[in-house]
Design an enzyme around this catalytic site. Structure first.
Site, PDB file in Angstrom:
ATOM      1  N   LYS A 119      69.501  -1.109  -5.474  1.00 55.44           N
ATOM      2  CA  LYS A 119      69.062  -2.123  -4.615  1.00 55.44           C
ATOM      3  C   LYS A 119      68.022  -1.470  -3.974  1.00 55.44           C
ATOM      4  O   LYS A 119      67.733  -0.326  -3.275  1.00 55.44           O
ATOM      5  CB  LYS A 119      70.252  -2.230  -3.020  1.00 55.44           C
ATOM      6  CG  LYS A 119      70.033  -2.924  -1.874  1.00 55.44           C
ATOM      7  CD  LYS A 119      71.104  -2.873  -1.551  1.00 55.44           C
ATOM      8  CE  LYS A 119      70.921  -2.450  -0.139  1.00 55.44           C
ATOM      9  NZ  LYS A 119      70.134  -1.879   0.682  1.00 55.44           N
ATOM     10  N   ASP A 131      67.228  -6.312  -1.462  1.00 56.65           N
ATOM     11  CA  ASP A 131      67.800  -6.834   0.249  1.00 56.65           C
ATOM     12  C   ASP A 131      66.495  -6.211   1.003  1.00 56.65           C
ATOM     13  O   ASP A 131      66.241  -5.425   1.850  1.00 56.65           O
ATOM     14  CB  ASP A 131      69.020  -5.245   0.190  1.00 56.65           C
ATOM     15  CG  ASP A 131      69.398  -5.588   1.935  1.00 56.65           C
ATOM     16  OD1 ASP A 131      69.553  -6.888   1.769  1.00 56.65           O
ATOM     17  OD2 ASP A 131      69.930  -3.678   2.036  1.00 56.65           O
ATOM     18  N   LYS A 182      66.936  -8.227   3.515  1.00 54.84           N
ATOM     19  CA  LYS A 182      67.625  -9.802   4.241  1.00 54.84           C
ATOM     20  C   LYS A 182      66.759 -10.910   5.204  1.00 54.84           C
ATOM     21  O   LYS A 182      66.508 -10.354   6.325  1.00 54.84           O
ATOM     22  CB  LYS A 182      67.996  -8.695   5.761  1.00 54.84           C
ATOM     23  CG  LYS A 182      69.624  -7.489   4.716  1.00 54.84           C
ATOM     24  CD  LYS A 182      69.067  -6.761   5.663  1.00 54.84           C
ATOM     25  CE  LYS A 182      70.780  -5.834   5.345  1.00 54.84           C
ATOM     26  NZ  LYS A 182      70.485  -4.619   4.692  1.00 54.84           N
ATOM     27  N   ASP A 204      64.146 -16.506   8.936  1.00 54.05           N
ATOM     28  CA  ASP A 204      63.130 -17.336   9.162  1.00 54.05           C
ATOM     29  C   ASP A 204      63.128 -18.619   9.243  1.00 54.05           C
ATOM     30  O   ASP A 204      64.077 -18.973   8.732  1.00 54.05           O
ATOM     31  CB  ASP A 204      61.313 -16.502   8.088  1.00 54.05           C
ATOM     32  CG  ASP A 204      60.043 -16.051   8.812  1.00 54.05           C
ATOM     33  OD1 ASP A 204      60.145 -17.604   9.852  1.00 54.05           O
ATOM     34  OD2 ASP A 204      59.579 -15.887   8.998  1.00 54.05           O
ATOM     35  N   THR A 210      77.400  -3.868   8.666  1.00 47.54           N
ATOM     36  CA  THR A 210      78.734  -3.189   8.142  1.00 47.54           C
ATOM     37  C   THR A 210      78.339  -2.254  10.281  1.00 47.54           C
ATOM     38  O   THR A 210      79.548  -1.207  10.588  1.00 47.54           O
ATOM     39  CB  THR A 210      79.547  -2.111   7.509  1.00 47.54           C
ATOM     40  OG1 THR A 210      77.450  -1.448   6.930  1.00 47.54           O
ATOM     41  CG2 THR A 210      79.463  -3.392   6.642  1.00 47.54           C
ATOM     42  N   ARG A 214      74.313   7.015   0.545  1.00 50.34           N
ATOM     43  CA  ARG A 214      73.910   8.268   0.754  1.00 50.34           C
ATOM     44  C   ARG A 214      75.578   9.086   0.068  1.00 50.34           C
ATOM     45  O   ARG A 214      74.950  10.144  -0.595  1.00 50.34           O
ATOM     46  CB  ARG A 214      73.732   8.396   2.079  1.00 50.34           C
ATOM     47  CG  ARG A 214      73.003   7.996   3.141  1.00 50.34           C
ATOM     48  CD  ARG A 214      73.052   8.373   4.179  1.00 50.34           C
ATOM     49  NE  ARG A 214      73.835   7.080   4.954  1.00 50.34           N
ATOM     50  CZ  ARG A 214      73.670   6.122   6.081  1.00 50.34           C
ATOM     51  NH1 ARG A 214      72.986   6.825   7.042  1.00 50.34           N
ATOM     52  NH2 ARG A 214      74.646   5.206   6.469  1.00 50.34           N
TER      53      ARG A 214
HETATM   54  O1  C5P Z   1      74.483   5.145   3.023  1.00 52.66           O
HETATM   55  P1  C5P Z   1      75.310   3.788   3.389  1.00 52.66           P
HETATM   56  O2  C5P Z   1      75.988   3.905   1.464  1.00 52.66           O
HETATM   57  O3  C5P Z   1      75.503   3.866   4.072  1.00 52.66           O
HETATM   58  O4  C5P Z   1      73.816   2.503   3.183  1.00 52.66           O
HETATM   59  C1  C5P Z   1      74.799   0.956   2.778  1.00 52.66           C
HETATM   60  C2  C5P Z   1      73.328   0.004   2.325  1.00 52.66           C
HETATM   61  O5  C5P Z   1      73.953  -1.040   2.772  1.00 52.66           O
HETATM   62  C3  C5P Z   1      71.924   0.338   3.277  1.00 52.66           C
HETATM   63  O6  C5P Z   1      71.148   0.264   2.567  1.00 52.66           O
HETATM   64  C4  C5P Z   1      72.691  -0.230   4.215  1.00 52.66           C
HETATM   65  O7  C5P Z   1      71.362  -0.809   4.151  1.00 52.66           O
HETATM   66  C5  C5P Z   1      72.869  -1.479   3.194  1.00 52.66           C
HETATM   67  N1  C5P Z   1      73.628  -2.026   3.660  1.00 52.66           N
HETATM   68  C6  C5P Z   1      74.879  -2.049   5.283  1.00 52.66           C
HETATM   69  N2  C5P Z   1      75.361  -3.087   6.063  1.00 52.66           N
HETATM   70  C7  C5P Z   1      74.578  -4.933   5.892  1.00 52.66           C
HETATM   71  C8  C5P Z   1      74.524  -5.052   4.707  1.00 52.66           C
HETATM   72  C9  C5P Z   1      73.797  -3.704   3.725  1.00 52.66           C
HETATM   73  O8  C5P Z   1      75.079  -1.329   5.871  1.00 52.66           O
HETATM   74  N3  C5P Z   1      75.849  -5.737   6.363  1.00 52.66           N
END
Ligand code: C5P
Length: 235
Positions: free
Chosen positions: A35, A62, A64, A67, A121, A212
């Site tokens: 991603k 991604d 997002k 617009d 989230t 992460r």
């Molecule tokens: O590091 P971590 O596992 O928290 O990363 C989650 C990834 O998912 C990030 O790239 C974040 O932008 C993405 N994301 C999210 N919640 C959403 C959509 C995308 O955490 N609803």
């Protein structure tokens, strides 16, 4: 690639192309898609997407998008030319915007899955109320998912907590892409509506997005493999 592995999306939330490509090389064969999000795309642009694809990997772009429909349509056209396999728009952009994205993707030679982001989230129930939305996170996500499906999106991005409700309501009519994943024993960081890989898959996730916990592991490939094992164990 095993079907379990193809369901793991690693979020390349890294500062530059060098660190991202190093991670892709380390994780090649250990994850299904990579991603590319806002930080990396804003810095490195389309050439990074091309370089990941040149390695034979699949890309989830991604961005997002949010617009007016015409502008989003143009951005989707550009993303299709890049060869993105998945692309996000915000469901809160509304039916016409989502429909423009879905239509443009369908008309391209190799259409990416258009995924509508429901509620981030990182938002807690209190955050959602503070935004003026008088709904529980689950009800808000359900409303946004309904708009997304009626407007032609292929799937939604949502938290594992809302997944049972979405599965019950939309079944296989949508793909469910679930971030906010934390393998047992890893740090929560800024995510609030989290689940383990096992629980997300059990609840019906088609794909899980992990950043992460893989990127910051001492051995990212081993961390990815452990997640894939958890996915496999759920069938
Ligand atoms: O590091 P971590 O596992 O928290 O990363 C989650 C990834 O998912 C990030 O790239 C974040 O932008 C993405 N994301 C999210 N919640 C959403 C959509 C995308 O955490 N609803």
């Amino acid at each position: 690639m095993s079907s379990a592995r193809s369901r793991l999306i690693v979020a390349l939330d890294l500062p530059d192309a060098e660190s991202a490509l190093k991670m892709v090389n380390q994780l090649s064969g250990h994850a299904g898609l990579f991603k590319v999000g806002l930080e990396l795309f804003t810095r490195e642009g389309p050439s990074l997407v091309q370089q990941i694809r040149d390695r034979g990997e699949r890309v989830f772009l991604d961005l997002k998008l949010h617009d007016i429909p015409n502008t989003v349509r143009g951005a989707v056209r550009s993303a299709c030319r890049l060869g993105a396999d998945m692309l996000t728009v915000h469901a809160s952009g509304g039916p016409a915007m989502i429909a423009a994205a879905a239509e443009e993707a369908r008309d391209s030679g190799s259409p990416p899955l258009i995924l509508a982001v429901t509620a981030l989230t990182s938002l807690s129930a209190d955050d959602i109320h503070a935004l003026g939305v008088p709904l529980t996170p689950a009800d808000w996500v359900e409303r946004l998912a309904e708009i997304a499906q009626l407007s032609g999106a292929a799937g939604v991005v949502a938290s594992a907590k809302e997944l049972p409700v979405l599965r019950a309501k939309f079944g296989n009519g949508l793909k469910y892409v679930i971030p906010g994943i934390r393998p047992a024993g890893t740090a929560t960081q800024d995510q609030s509506r989290i689940a383990t890989p096992r629980d997300a898959i059990r609840a019906g996730a088609d794909y899980i997005v992990v950043g992460r916990p893989v990127l910051q592991a001492n051995d990212p490939a081993a961390a990815a493999d452990a997640i894939v094992e958890e996915i496999s164990a759920q069938g």
